[in-house]
Scaffold this motif. Structure first.
Motif, mmCIF file in Angstrom:
data_model
loop_
_atom_site.group_PDB
_atom_site.id
_atom_site.type_symbol
_atom_site.label_atom_id
_atom_site.label_comp_id
_atom_site.label_asym_id
_atom_site.label_seq_id
_atom_site.Cartn_x
_atom_site.Cartn_y
_atom_site.Cartn_z
ATOM 1 N N ALA A 96 0.725 0.712 6.850
ATOM 2 C CA ALA A 96 -0.130 -0.390 6.413
ATOM 3 C C ALA A 96 -0.215 -1.508 7.441
ATOM 4 C CB ALA A 96 0.374 -0.934 5.082
ATOM 5 N N GLN B 232 -5.460 4.003 2.167
ATOM 6 C CA GLN B 232 -6.169 3.434 3.305
ATOM 7 C C GLN B 232 -7.528 2.882 2.868
ATOM 8 O OE1 GLN B 232 -7.945 5.844 6.651
ATOM 9 N NE2 GLN B 232 -6.287 4.842 7.786
ATOM 10 N N TYR C 6 -6.986 -0.295 0.403
ATOM 11 C CA TYR C 6 -6.481 -1.546 0.971
ATOM 12 C C TYR C 6 -7.332 -2.061 2.123
ATOM 13 C CZ TYR C 6 -2.722 -1.294 -2.298
ATOM 14 O OH TYR C 6 -2.021 -1.274 -3.484
ATOM 15 N N ARG C 7 -8.028 -1.178 2.817
ATOM 16 C CA ARG C 7 -9.009 -1.675 3.788
ATOM 17 C C ARG C 7 -10.100 -2.453 3.054
ATOM 18 N NH1 ARG C 7 -10.290 2.999 8.349
ATOM 19 N NH2 ARG C 7 -8.339 2.768 9.527
ATOM 20 N N ASP D 201 -5.945 7.231 -2.290
ATOM 21 C CA ASP D 201 -6.528 6.893 -0.986
ATOM 22 C C ASP D 201 -6.126 5.468 -0.624
ATOM 23 O OD1 ASP D 201 -8.005 6.657 1.332
ATOM 24 O OD2 ASP D 201 -9.937 6.410 0.297
ATOM 25 N N PRO E 20 0.809 -1.221 0.000
ATOM 26 C CA PRO E 20 0.000 0.000 0.000
ATOM 27 C C PRO E 20 0.845 1.275 0.000
ATOM 28 C CG PRO E 20 -0.845 -1.593 1.590
ATOM 29 C CD PRO E 20 0.491 -2.103 1.117
ATOM 30 N N HIS E 21 0.427 2.225 -0.843
ATOM 31 C CA HIS E 21 1.057 3.547 -0.913
ATOM 32 C C HIS E 21 2.523 3.468 -1.330
ATOM 33 C CE1 HIS E 21 1.165 7.879 0.864
ATOM 34 N NE2 HIS E 21 0.655 7.867 -0.350
ATOM 35 N N TYR F 108 1.709 5.787 4.597
ATOM 36 C CA TYR F 108 0.592 5.040 5.170
ATOM 37 C C TYR F 108 1.126 3.857 5.981
ATOM 38 C CZ TYR F 108 -3.304 1.617 5.010
ATOM 39 O OH TYR F 108 -4.256 0.679 5.317
ATOM 40 N N ASP G 86 -2.448 -0.523 10.352
ATOM 41 C CA ASP G 86 -3.824 -0.301 9.950
ATOM 42 C C ASP G 86 -4.532 -1.590 9.548
ATOM 43 O OD1 ASP G 86 -6.001 1.587 9.347
ATOM 44 O OD2 ASP G 86 -5.690 0.950 7.276
ATOM 45 N N LEU G 87 -3.812 -2.495 8.871
ATOM 46 C CA LEU G 87 -4.454 -3.682 8.318
ATOM 47 C C LEU G 87 -4.432 -4.887 9.244
ATOM 48 C CD1 LEU G 87 -3.184 -3.415 4.630
ATOM 49 C CD2 LEU G 87 -5.390 -2.666 5.569
#
Length: 368
Positions: A273, A245, A248-249, A243, A232-233, A271, A276-277
């Motif tokens: 990742a 986030q 990948y969410r 975007d 991601p990113h 980000y 967040d993930l």
């Protein structure tokens, strides 16, 4: 205190002696005409079988996905036979090995493709910066040809067929390469996907190709044999995700219920990742820092200790240290990495990096 990297792992689909994964790394040593792995490839991977999990270099599912000279395929019977020798060697040494399924999309050149074919991509968006390597040296990128809807669907079927061939070749599973600016991420990113069919437009459309590939591969060989790699990113290869986030969410939320073997997340860009993930992924998660320098033992330990991943993958350190887990366990010094020997060639910089036992043996011989 034992390093968390050295603890065994018993997950939903993977039972491993340690939590150190060997990341996929292009080595460019296959026969450029046949796409069959180099005769030394079996030795190369067997030397590194002490990794908890090996993920091979990227292997193309269709020759239009070949990124450069010496990149292997997993399409023909000869290629399957070549990889079977690799899996036999790794299994004889007690290792676990997954094949990475890799289509580069626009990240190639007509000189790398049969009959000078144009590279294919979601949309005709050319890479303007770094050149692409060919048998005639580094050249400017060409504008790729946009895949038709039927071609995109056929490529999904190619991924599934390659997964079936991986099982024929004796691999324990496969990793779908959805990272680093290659075809799947080109479908995910806004700047490289300008389509208006079902594979583009909205976020759901941009996710469609990635989801269809993963679902097709999982249906072919079983979800417990399938991993997915994402970054991601990651701006590599001129990818720009507006975007990450949100993208990948949504991707992880859609893939998690399939019950895959693992999710392999490259931490790049602003980000975060992994943090967040991680809460959104119920299965095995592999962390990776794909920076410009080799990632340290300590970096992997910190990720595992924080609960951000279950395994951590190393790339460059495994090139020069075939016995990397033993070196982490004993605190032994690491062999120096020689960047100029990464791609192409024969044994030098491939199978001739010494293991600790080799060094001890050399010292004993020098005293006799």
């Amino acid at each position: 205190m034992t390093s968390p990297l050295l603890l065994p792992y018993d997950g939903p689909h993977l039972t491993l002696p340690n939590r150190i994964a060997m990341a996929p790394m292009t080595r460019g040593r296959a026969d450029d005409v046949t796409g069959v792995p180099h005769p030394l490839t079996a030795e190369y991977y067997a030397q590194r079988a002490a990794a908890g999990l090996i993920v091979t270099e990227g292997i193309w599912p269709t020759v239009l996905g070949k990124g450069g000279p010496g990149i292997p395929g997993l399409v023909t019977d000869a290629q399957v036979d070549g990889w079977h020798a690799v899996t036999e060697g790794v299994h004889a040494a007690g290792g676990t090995i997954f094949a990475q399924l890799w289509h580069v999309g626009r990240m190639t050149h007509p000189l790398n493709l049969p009959d000078g074919a144009a590279p294919v991509a979601p949309s005709p968006v050319r890479i303007e910066g770094e050149p692409i390597y060919t048998n005639q040296g580094n050249l400017a990128h060409v504008t790729p040809r946009a895949m038709t809807t039927a071609e995109a669907e056929a490529t999904i079927a190619d991924f599934a067929a390659e997964a079936r061939n991986a099982v024929r070749a004796g691999f324990d599973g496969v990793e779908v390469h959805g990272a680093n600016g290659y075809l799947i991420q080109q479908f995910l990113a806004e700047n490289t996907n300008r389509r208006t069919d079902r594979f583009g437009g909205s976020r759901a459309g941009r996710l469609r190709f990635a989801l269809d590939v993963v679902e097709a591969v999982a249906a072919e060989i079983g979800p417990g044999r399938v991993g997915l790699r994402i970054s991601p990113h990651n701006p590599e290869n001129e990818i720009a995700e507006e975007d990450p986030q949100g993208t990948y969410r949504a991707l992880v939320d859609a893939v998690d219920p399939l019950g895959l073997a693992y999710l392999h997340v490259i931490e790049r860009g602003a980000y975060g990742a992994l943090a967040d993930l991680r809460p959104r992924w119920s299965g095995t998660l592999i962390g990776n820092f794909n920076g410009t320098e080799p990632t340290s033992q300590r970096a992997g330990e910190q990720v595992l200790a924080a609960g951000l991943a279950d395994l951590f993958s190393y790339g460059r350190l495994f090139i020069s240290n075939p016995d990397l887990p033993a070196r982490f366990a004993t605190g032994a010094p690491l062999n120096a990495h020689v960047p100029g020997l990464v791609y192409g060639g024969d044994a030098e910089g491939y199978t001739d990096y010494p293991a600790l036992g080799d060094r001890v043996g050399s010292a004993v011989r020098s005293l006799s």
